[in-house]
Motif scaffolding. Structure first.
Motif, PDB file in Angstrom:
ATOM      1  N   LYS A 316      48.622  21.983  18.241  1.00 55.90           N
ATOM      2  CA  LYS A 316      47.982  23.219  18.686  1.00 55.90           C
ATOM      3  C   LYS A 316      47.490  24.036  17.489  1.00 55.90           C
ATOM      4  CE  LYS A 316      50.088  25.492  22.036  1.00 55.90           C
ATOM      5  NZ  LYS A 316      51.197  26.072  22.824  1.00 55.90           N
ATOM      6  N   ARG A 317      48.296  24.084  16.439  1.00 53.07           N
ATOM      7  CA  ARG A 317      47.896  24.800  15.231  1.00 53.07           C
ATOM      8  C   ARG A 317      46.652  24.149  14.616  1.00 53.07           C
ATOM      9  NH1 ARG A 317      46.597  28.987  12.414  1.00 53.07           N
ATOM     10  NH2 ARG A 317      47.089  28.891  10.198  1.00 53.07           N
ATOM     11  N   SER A 318      46.615  22.821  14.604  1.00 53.11           N
ATOM     12  CA  SER A 318      45.461  22.096  14.069  1.00 53.11           C
ATOM     13  C   SER A 318      44.186  22.462  14.823  1.00 53.11           C
ATOM     14  CB  SER A 318      45.713  20.587  14.151  1.00 53.11           C
ATOM     15  OG  SER A 318      44.582  19.848  13.733  1.00 53.11           O
ATOM     16  N   LEU A 319      44.274  22.487  16.136  1.00 52.57           N
ATOM     17  CA  LEU A 319      43.097  22.805  16.947  1.00 52.57           C
ATOM     18  C   LEU A 319      42.694  24.269  16.782  1.00 52.57           C
ATOM     19  CD1 LEU A 319      43.965  20.722  20.107  1.00 52.57           C
ATOM     20  CD2 LEU A 319      42.088  20.305  18.507  1.00 52.57           C
ATOM     21  N   GLY A 320      43.666  25.143  16.588  1.00 49.09           N
ATOM     22  CA  GLY A 320      43.340  26.543  16.347  1.00 49.09           C
ATOM     23  C   GLY A 320      42.577  26.733  15.045  1.00 49.09           C
ATOM     24  N   ILE A 321      43.010  26.029  13.991  1.00 47.27           N
ATOM     25  CA  ILE A 321      42.311  26.090  12.707  1.00 47.27           C
ATOM     26  C   ILE A 321      40.896  25.542  12.839  1.00 47.27           C
ATOM     27  CG2 ILE A 321      42.268  25.149  10.360  1.00 47.27           C
ATOM     28  CD1 ILE A 321      45.361  25.268  10.431  1.00 47.27           C
TER      29      ILE A 321
END
Length: 346
Positions: A316-321
């Motif tokens: 989820k953090r990867s997609l947010g970035i």
């Protein structure tokens, strides 16, 4: 402005279950919705130990019920595996449940080996060579024009957004001839990307659903707060690709392994470098730069992001970035006109 979307392979994790994969899919789709993703797609694969999206329409319904605005759909349905009438009924049902939100990407690959293909179809008399005719038949069911002499119920009058998928020039030519949007699978088969986009744009014929070419391309993102963390997260997908080439059926998505790529023989590293050519791995700056170069190179209208990461929160953090990077890229390159985007297939 370049749109950004998400392809989720609904990974079954090593030591995990399909139930967990479906729960993660719903949560990821909700997260993508809040991050401004245009679409959430799942793909039809069969007999793959690490992919839970074989019953693609069922997974789409599950995700659609937990979201409210993001488009949800298939990227894609492998049409040679199915009678077009069955797909018309399935996606007519989805369109009735989630009107104005359903996408139907169509591919001609089997999504499996010959043994699985035979089990799906009971016969191999159906051929990918019939793919254009199957697409036209499917369009006829949705149009409810009586050309087949059969009415799809549900399905007749439904308006899922149709896409043609491909990893070669074939799909580009068909999408152009039918005046449909086109998605290229550069996240795992980058070789013909530039040529396919050129063929699609050069040969595009306007249709009742699309006035000008609309192209999407796949791109892998492994993003984290630091480059080192992102490089570690990427090793799960690297292991999965090596296992797929070795076993033919793949494995559940494994946890990351420090130094994995450097431990491989040269031929395996070369394979990964080719397959994952369209990939950004790193912290926010490196991911932004990688995505910006890809958008500039291809000129695509949408980027389909793929981020297969073992840890759900890290994913989820990867997609947010990545979403933040795409918003910045869009702000730096505003659209030249307010030309209409893809319209629903009718």
């Amino acid at each position: 402005m370049t749109a950004y979307s998400l392809l989720d392979l609904v990974p079954i994790l090593e030591g995990g279950t399909a139930s967990q994969a479906f729960a993660n899919a719903a949560d990821l789709a909700r997260h993508a919705e809040t991050e401004g993703f245009a679409r959430y797609w799942v793909a039809e694969h069969h007999g793959m130990a690490g992919i839970a999206s074989a019953a693609t329409a069922v997974v789409i319904a599950h995700v659609g019920a937990t979201t409210s605005t993001i488009r949800v759909g298939a990227g894609g349905i492998m049409l040679p595996n199915h009678a077009p009438l069955v797909i018309a009924e399935q996606f007519g049902t989805l369109d009735a449940l989630f009107p104005g939100r359903i996408d139907l990407g169509l591919g001609r690959a089997p999504g499996s080996d010959q043994k699985v293909a035979r089990a799906l179809r009971r016969t191999l008399d159906s051929s990918s060579d019939a793919f254009p005719q199957d697409v036209i038949e499917l369009q006829s069911y949705f149009a409810d024009d009586g050309q087949t002499g059969i009415r799809a119920v549900p399905g007749g009058g439904a308006k899922p957004e149709l896409w043609i998928l491909g990893s070669s020039l074939y799909g580009a030519q068909l999408a152009a001839a039918l005046g449909l949007p086109y998605a290229f699978a550069s996240h795992f088969a980058p070789g013909a990307l530039d040529q396919a986009l050129s063929v699609y744009r050069r040969n595009f014929k306007p249709s009742a659903v699309l006035a000008k070419p609309h192209a999407m391309a796949g791109f892998n993102v492994f993003a984290a707060d630091t480059d080192d963390e992102a490089e570690l997260l990427a090793t799960s997908m690297q292991q999965a690709f090596v296992a797929l080439r070795t076993t033919g059926t793949g494995v559940p998505l494994p946890p990351p392994v420090p130094g994995y790529r450097d431990s491989l023989p040269p031929q395996a590293r070369a394979m990964l470098d080719h397959v994952l050519e369209c990939t950004a791995v790193g912290g926010p700056d490196r991911v932004h730069d990688g995505l910006a170069r890809f958008v500039e190179r291809t000129g695509v209208d949408e980027v389909m992001l793929v981020s297969s990461i073992f840890d759900h929160d890290a994913r989820k953090r990867s997609l947010g970035i990545a979403a933040q990077a795409m918003r910045a890229i869009g702000a730096a390159h505003p659209p030249e006109s307010d030309a209409a985007a893809v319209t629903a297939n009718g």
